[in-house]
Design an enzyme around this catalytic site. Structure first.
Site, short mmCIF file in Angstrom:
data_model
loop_
_atom_site.label_atom_id
_atom_site.label_comp_id
_atom_site.label_asym_id
_atom_site.label_seq_id
_atom_site.Cartn_x
_atom_site.Cartn_y
_atom_site.Cartn_z
N HIS A 34 44.56 39.76 32.22
CA HIS A 34 43.67 40.71 32.90
C HIS A 34 42.92 41.10 31.38
O HIS A 34 41.96 41.90 31.53
CB HIS A 34 44.42 41.55 33.52
CG HIS A 34 43.71 42.69 34.18
ND1 HIS A 34 42.77 42.38 35.31
CD2 HIS A 34 43.68 44.04 33.82
CE1 HIS A 34 42.32 43.68 35.60
NE2 HIS A 34 42.66 44.49 34.72
N TYR A 37 41.82 38.26 28.27
CA TYR A 37 40.82 37.19 28.59
C TYR A 37 41.36 35.57 27.87
O TYR A 37 40.35 35.16 27.32
CB TYR A 37 39.37 37.47 28.28
CG TYR A 37 38.95 38.59 29.12
CD1 TYR A 37 39.80 39.36 30.14
CD2 TYR A 37 37.47 38.93 29.21
CE1 TYR A 37 39.16 40.23 31.11
CE2 TYR A 37 37.10 39.74 29.94
CZ TYR A 37 37.79 40.20 30.89
OH TYR A 37 37.29 41.44 31.84
N HIS A 80 39.70 44.33 41.82
CA HIS A 80 40.79 45.22 42.31
C HIS A 80 41.66 44.42 43.35
O HIS A 80 41.91 44.84 44.30
CB HIS A 80 40.72 46.61 42.66
CG HIS A 80 41.65 47.64 41.97
ND1 HIS A 80 42.34 48.63 42.36
CD2 HIS A 80 42.10 47.48 40.56
CE1 HIS A 80 42.96 49.33 41.44
NE2 HIS A 80 42.67 48.49 40.16
N ASN A 81 41.49 43.16 43.17
CA ASN A 81 42.22 42.05 43.92
C ASN A 81 43.55 42.31 44.51
O ASN A 81 43.91 42.30 45.64
CB ASN A 81 41.79 40.55 43.54
CG ASN A 81 40.44 40.38 43.13
OD1 ASN A 81 39.35 41.24 43.73
ND2 ASN A 81 40.05 39.63 42.30
#
Length: 708
Positions: A34, A37, A80-81
């Site tokens: 997050h 990367y 914001h899964n």
């Protein structure tokens, strides 16, 4: 999560010692997918991120571009899964709060939000619960802070069962530009806003995990938002910037204070020394690791010249917020944190923020095409009614009607059109977001190109020229070869199309590991885009007023491209074989339609996309409460009925004008006129018609489902 052994070995070799427990957990978060990367950094180099109008590209909290009128615009997109699956209301609300602060950290006033969303099948009660919670969270937070939600997109598919996608796109007008790059050693680091608690702990590492059935027990990883504090914070930070008190600014997002302070100082080529005892807390006996990594909301870190600290804190008090000097910028490129006179962190700052090793993932091409051996074509009247009732086509008015999209009084074109329009004096900007994940699933490279093209098509319906974009790349587990392949191919396609259209990519977000162990599902590749277009004269946009006698035109070429279409999914439960292939002509069509909209009396313009030409006609009729009499015999050519109606070929538009268009262009076809009764379509072989009541009933079906 724990550090992989290889990562731990790299850290130990660099430090010449074992990291302590606080330092190790710090690396778990800042070296997470997050934050660092690690799977995507090498791939993202495909994007062209600079341009004549780019002020700040990727790497800051938001990208910044120059507008032709001399103003600057900040734009950012985030996901914001996972939090939204665990706690849909707070997950979505804090997603809005976080993206607004990203814009704020650039010295920009947020002026608009868009929300591209994805959910699983609506016949599952859990998915309806998630949808309702997410919409409530977005509307409550956005409405409370006075930032209009002017657009978005919602798509439903079984691949999102157990892992919804909640993305937020925000733009703001820069009032006094600041960046996240620390300026001077000896400057103070002032923590401003809400107090720090245990909510949101490990959020960065949590966002890098697959979701399991037990994930709902992970509520400490989900932040809790307070929009009223956010509103005060917006006004406070903007006034501090106006008073030239801010040297640098960063939102406390992923990895909290530790992430913001280390990244800010690292960007400036400096280090930081932090006293965790100075952080204002709302819970007792917090561990230094909790203070360092908490992702409690409504907090900003600002670099202040010590001579201005008193003035800055007085201003904070004016807005009834808290602030404390929690550290300072230091010349040595080291990150040091103290707690109770104990040095709990002592690390090279670049090691934390820039030197996480990237992964060289294996990839494997996958052929996802499906041959449909027997196509028993149902009556077209039945097919259209089914398509219009599909949640991906059906009206989303029940969603956006919950949003305050007129606050700030800039909104000219409201939700429900292909693009929103905001007024900027006599000029305007158009905003659009989303993608078609079915196209990307069948052919990631072409779907990636098409995702950029679709958004540019939406802008063209308002006469807007695309000037910049950001992207939120939502994919599954990159450790799986076929997922990494689709990720790389999608990005390559997006980058190629954006470059060919001269659209710089000024920022974005990568969200991986979007998979659900509970449902055994992996999300379809979903490269949601946020795109901004420029309108030189706000009076040029379509009137949106359609009446009997208006002329209906089709612009563009329909090709036999039913693969990945909503029609194939609905009627044959198949993805098919031949996906839409973006062409150079399609990009030219966008320019032509943009010119037509600007130079003619266009009542409405619609990009033909999901559901094809017949769906665009039906939506236009329903939205304007009119009928349309059309004759497609001249444009049908060699296409069969399914292809002319339901193909999702790119580069096509439905245009409605008050007068006949005096334009010589072989791609522009007069296909009918507005009438006051049914939708009627004449083909070479037959004629079909639909009454307004049956179409409207199907189109509103999702509202009935959600309202019980």
């Amino acid at each position: 999560m724990t550090l992989e052994q290889n990562d731990l070995d790299i850290i130990k070799n660099r430090l010449g010692r074992e990291p302590n427990k606080v330092e190790e957990e710090f690396f778990v978060n800042l070296w997470s997918e997050h934050c660092a990367y690690r799977s995507s950094r090498p791939v993202l180099t495909n994007f062209v991120t600079d341009g004549d109008n780019v002020v700040i590209g990727p790497g800051d909290d938001a990208g910044v571009i120059n507008l032709p009128n001399g103003e600057m615009l900040a734009l950012a997109i985030e996901s914001h899964n996972h939090p939204s699956y665990v706690d849909p209301y707070n997950g979505a609300a804090t997603g809005v709060g976080g993206i607004v602060r990203d814009i704020l950290s650039m010295g920009a006033r947020p002026i608009a939000l868009l929300d591209p969303l994805r959910f699983g099948d609506l016949d599952k009660e859990k998915n309806r619960y998630l949808l309702e919670g997410v919409v409530d969270g977005i509307s409550d937070y956005g409405n409370s802070i006075g930032v209009p939600t002017v657009g978005g997109e919602v798509e439903f598919d079984s691949s999102y069962n157990g892992n919804p996608l909640v993305n937020a796109f925000c733009v703001g007008v820069v009032e006094n530009l600041v960046t996240a790059k620390a300026k001077t050693p000896g400057n103070s680091l002032l923590l401003v806003g809400a107090s720090t608690g245990r909510d949101g702990l490990g959020g960065a590492s949590f966002a890098s995990q697959e979701l399991e059935e037990e994930s709902e027990e992970e509520r400490p990883s989900v932040q809790v938002g307070d929009p009223f504090t956010e509103k005060l914070l917006i006004d406070c930070i903007l006034e501090m910037a106006e008073e030239s008190l801010i040297e640098a600014c960063r939102d406390l997002g992923a990895a909290g204070l530790g992430g913001a302070s280390s990244e800010m100082c690292s960007l400036g080529g400096f280090g930081a020394e932090i006293d965790l005892n100075k952080v204002h807390l709302r819970e007792e006996d917090m561990h230094p690791l909790e203070i360092l990594l908490s992702e409690s909301q409504e907090r900003m870190l600002v670099e202040i010249d010590p001579e201005n600290i008193d003035k800055a804190r007085e201003l904070v008090e004016k807005y009834d917020l808290e602030s404390n000097v929690v550290g300072e910028v230091i010349k040595e490129e080291q990150y040091i944190a103290w707690h109770n006179d104990e040095k709990v962190v002592d690390l090279p700052v670049k090691l934390l923020t820039e030197e996480a090793p990237t992964y060289n993932r294996n990839e494997k091409e996958v052929d996802r095409s499906q041959e449909i051996s027997s196509r028993t074509t149902p009556p077209v009247e039945e097919s259209l009614t089914k398509i219009m009732a599909n949640p991906n086509i059906a009206s989303k008015e029940w969603i956006y009607s919950q949003y305050d999209y007129e606050v700030q009084t800039r909104t000219v074109v409201k939700p429900g059109a292909d693009a929103a329009v905001l007024q900027m004096d006599e000029e305007g900007i158009a905003l659009t977001s989303g993608c078609n994940s079915h196209h990307t699933y069948l052919n990631p490279f072409m779907g990636g190109k098409g995702s950029v093209l679709l958004n540019a098509m939406n802008l063209a319906t308002m006469g807007a020229e695309p000037i910049a974009m950001v992207d939120c790349l939502n994919f599954g587990n990159p450790e799986r070869e076929e997922i990494y392949w689709e990720f790389k191919e999608t990005v390559k396609g997006m980058a190629e199309m954006a470059d060919s259209m001269d659209i710089p990519v000024v920022g974005g977000n990568v969200s991986l590991y979007n998979e659900s162990i509970e449902y055994g599902s992996t999300v379809k590749p979903t490269p949601n885009i946020g795109m901004v277009g420029w309108i030189p004269d706000i009076e040029q946009i379509p009137s949106m007023d359609v009446s009997t006698g208006d002329h209906v035109y089709l612009y563009g070429e329909t090709r036999p491209e039913l693969g990945a279409s909503q029609y194939f999914k609905e009627i044959y439960n198949s993805v098919g074989e031949n996906p839409p292939i973006p062409t150079d002509q399609d990009t030219e069509n966008i320019k032509k339609v943009r010119q037509i909209v600007r130079e003619n009396d266009i009542a409405t313009a619609r990009a033909i996309s999901r559901g094809g030409l017949i769906t665009a006609l039906a939506k236009t009729a329903i939205k304007n409460n009119v009928g349309i009499k059309t004759d497609l015999t001249d444009v049908q050519g060699e296409l069969d009925r399914e292809e002319i109606f339901f193909s999702e070929s790119y580069g096509r538009f439905l245009l409605i004008s008050k007068k006949e268009l005096e334009i010589e262009d072989n791609l522009l076809s007069h296909i009918g006129q507005i009438q006051n009764k049914k939708l009627e379509i004449q083909l070479v072989e037959d004629k079909s018609s639909w009454g307004p009541k049956e179409l409207k009933k199907a189109y509103k079906s999702i509202e009935k489902l959600m309202k019980g």
